[in-house]
Scaffold this motif. Structure first.
Motif, PDB file in Angstrom:
ATOM      1  N   ASP B  23       0.846  -1.264   0.068  1.00  0.00           N
ATOM      2  CA  ASP B  23      -0.077  -0.208   0.052  1.00  0.00           C
ATOM      3  C   ASP B  23       0.782   1.139   0.047  1.00  0.00           C
ATOM      4  N   VAL B  24       2.112   1.151  -0.379  1.00  0.00           N
ATOM      5  CA  VAL B  24       3.030   2.266  -0.469  1.00  0.00           C
ATOM      6  C   VAL B  24       3.188   2.833  -1.998  1.00  0.00           C
ATOM      7  N   LYS B  25       3.345   3.970  -2.065  1.00  0.00           N
ATOM      8  CA  LYS B  25       3.652   4.550  -3.472  1.00  0.00           C
ATOM      9  C   LYS B  25       4.900   3.942  -3.990  1.00  0.00           C
ATOM     10  N   GLY B  26       5.179   3.525  -5.003  1.00  0.00           N
ATOM     11  CA  GLY B  26       6.463   3.028  -5.490  1.00  0.00           C
ATOM     12  C   GLY B  26       7.130   3.762  -6.828  1.00  0.00           C
ATOM     13  N   ARG B  27       8.246   3.659  -7.094  1.00  0.00           N
ATOM     14  CA  ARG B  27       8.843   4.450  -8.219  1.00  0.00           C
ATOM     15  C   ARG B  27      10.081   3.882  -8.773  1.00  0.00           C
TER      16      ARG B  27
END
Ligand code: HEM
Ligand code: FES
Lengths: 244, 255
Positions: B23-27
């Motif tokens: 549920d964390v934003k990735g990059r």
């Protein structure tokens, strides 16, 4: 979850357990929920797309054959139109059928597009084609939307047009004498051909007809059909600009 | 020796999807892969990069793998826009670095689909496939004495087709490659492998309805017959299996 709609099995089950005394009215009442459930599934929706799409293909074929009578001259074309309309209720029935098909094809197509978009919330940074997709398949929703726009215009121009003081031949000639319109028409026909270039064989795959034996014939037939649609319909404005 | 090894070594620029959790934003993060032997597999290349990262106290790139011989279906990422990389009919663990050139930029992304949530970095949760199998991807056999293996005759052609379908390792590349994130090649292969054999026939109807019902429920997209799945499948499963699944479903559902 979809459960097995095989009603006969339940009847047999009843016969064993309750020593078949009276017909089970609940089963005999026409319960159509299973039918709607099947058609509402992914494959069911695709089935409707395929059947309506193939219906349009048959229509396109008949329409093209009719239009080509213009090559036999003014009288032949007008008499074709007259005889078609002399069929009366049959024509109206076909029109209603096509409208019904169009509504199903457009709305289910739009819904599939939405579902497919939603199925991948995060897009790829790099995505490459490995040789499966074609121009036709990639552009399916967009060519479809354009065809919808074209059909509306087309009906306004040739179907709902005032026909009391001019023949259909005159209307066709007058409309295509505008080079801009002729060009728009030709481009539209290329777009229809693109839609069908994928749609034709795709419909057979959806219907489950596709296998290694039918693969080549179906692909070839699809290509021939889309070429016939593109060249056949696209040739008419050019032909008309020569004779007028 | 040294020169030979140098020649067969390449340097790559990596662009890798990093995501700490579901549920964390990735990059994307850029890394350098230096001195990669062209005899290595793609996963071994990632191992080399990870070893350096661990030594310098960084969090290594998480990726799935198990057998590393192309049979388990655990590995797989999208490499430069292709599932399992650019080679046809190859799993990522069997992809050799000789297919890359010195100085190449390699973009590595996880399978992207609503039904496959990213667990960490390149690892996705493919339990949706397990749920489809649980719904009907089996045959029921009564326990007892072992039946004679040849008691039920199977036509050679049917056996071959069933085996071709059963070659599916369930890696999920079809979903990842599909423009619509549809699972129909996987489900088509699983349904085919049973329905082609006499042992699978008693439950054929129930199986088709249950597995496709579950597939729809899990949020996969709808097949539009793009055939990208077949082209990018490491086991080259044919879309003929999707047609067979459609047949089985319509037969079971409507007749
Ligand atoms: C001359 C008119 C048309 C013909 C002959 C036609 C034919 C077809 C055929 C044969 C298919 C393949 C179905 C399948 O894959 O099973 C198809 C798919 C499709 N059509 Fe049409 N169509 C026409 C008009 C339209 C219009 C007006 C729209 C929408 C505005 C549309 C949107 C679509 C879409 C989105 C698909 C792809 C559905 C999918 O596979 O997900 N089409 N069409
Ligand atoms: S690790 Fe088992 S198939 Fe790649």
């Amino acid at each position: 979850m979809i459960t097995c709609p095989n009603r006969f099995r339940r009847v047999r089950h009843y016969a064993v357990v309750k020593s078949y005394r009276r017909p089970n009215l609940k089963i005999m009442q026409c319960d159509m929920n299973w039918f709607i459930r099947i058609l509402g599934s992914s494959i069911g929706k695709k089935l409707i797309m395929a059947l309506t799409g193939l219906g349009f293909c048959i229509f396109l074929f008949a329409h093209l054959a009719g239009n080509l009578t213009i090559c036999a001259g003014e009288d032949a074309f007008n008499s074709y139109a007259e005889r078609l309309h002399a069929l009366g209720p049959l024509v109206i029935l076909t029109e209603i059928g096509l409208l019904f098909f169009a509504v199903a094809h457009v709305f289910i197509g739009a819904y599939l597009f939405y579902e497919n978009f939603r199925a991948r919330p995060e897009r790829y940074l790099v995505k490459k084609n490995a040789g499966g997709r074609t121009i036709g398949s990639v552009t399916m929703p967009y060519t479809g939307l354009f065809i919808l726009f074209f059909i509306v215009l087309h009906l306004i121009d040739f179907h709902f047009v005032e026909k009391t003081d001019q023949t259909i031949y005159q209307i066709v000639l007058a409309t295509f004498s505008n080079p801009g319109y002729a060009l728009f028409y030709i481009v539209s026909m290329i777009i229809v051909a693109t839609h069908v270039s994928h749609g034709f064989w795709s419909a057979f795959q959806t219907l489950g007809v596709y296998n290694s034996k039918y693969m080549l014939p179906l692909r070839v037939m699809g290509t021939i059909f889309s070429l016939a649609v593109g060249l056949g319909f696209g040739f008419l404005p050019i032909y008309i600009s020569f004779i007028s | 020796m040294t020169t030979a090894r140098d020649k067969s070594c390449i340097n790559l620029k990596l662009k890798v999807w990093r995501q700490k959790g579901p549920d964390v934003k990735g990059r994307f993060e850029a890394y350098k892969a230096r001195d990669i032997s062209t005899d290595m597999s793609f996963l071994e290349m990632l191992d080399v990069v990870n070893e350096k990262m661990i030594l310098s106290g960084k969090d290594p790139i998480a990726f799935d793998h198990d057998c590393r011989e192309g049979i388990c279906g655990a590995c797989g990422t999208v490499v430069n826009g292709r599932t399992h990389g650019p080679e046809k009919g190859t799993t990522l663990c069997q992809l050799h670095m000789r297919h890359f050139s010195n100085g190449d930029t390699v973009v590595i992304e996880p399978w992207r689909s609503r039904a496959f949530k990213v667990v960490k970095d390149l690892v996705v949760d493919r339990s949706a496939f397990d749920k489809i199998i649980q719904a009907g991807g089996y045959i029921s056999v009564n326990t007892g004495g072992a039946p004679d293996g040849n008691a039920i005759p199977v036509p050679q052609e049917a056996a071959e087709k069933a085996m071709d379908a059963a070659a599916c390792i369930g890696c999920g590349a079809c979903v990842a490659a599909c423009p619509n994130a549809s699972a129909m090649l996987f489900v088509g292969a699983k349904i085919s492998q049973y329905t082609l054999l006499p042992q699978g026939l008693p439950e054929a109807k129930k199986r088709a309805l249950a597995m496709i019902g579950k597939m729809d429920e899990l949020g996969f997209g709808n097949c539009a017959n793009e055939a990208e799945c077949e082209k990018q499948c490491p086991k080259e499963i044919s879309i003929e299996n999707i047609a067979r699944m459609n047949r089985e479903f319509l037969k079971a559902g409507l007749f």
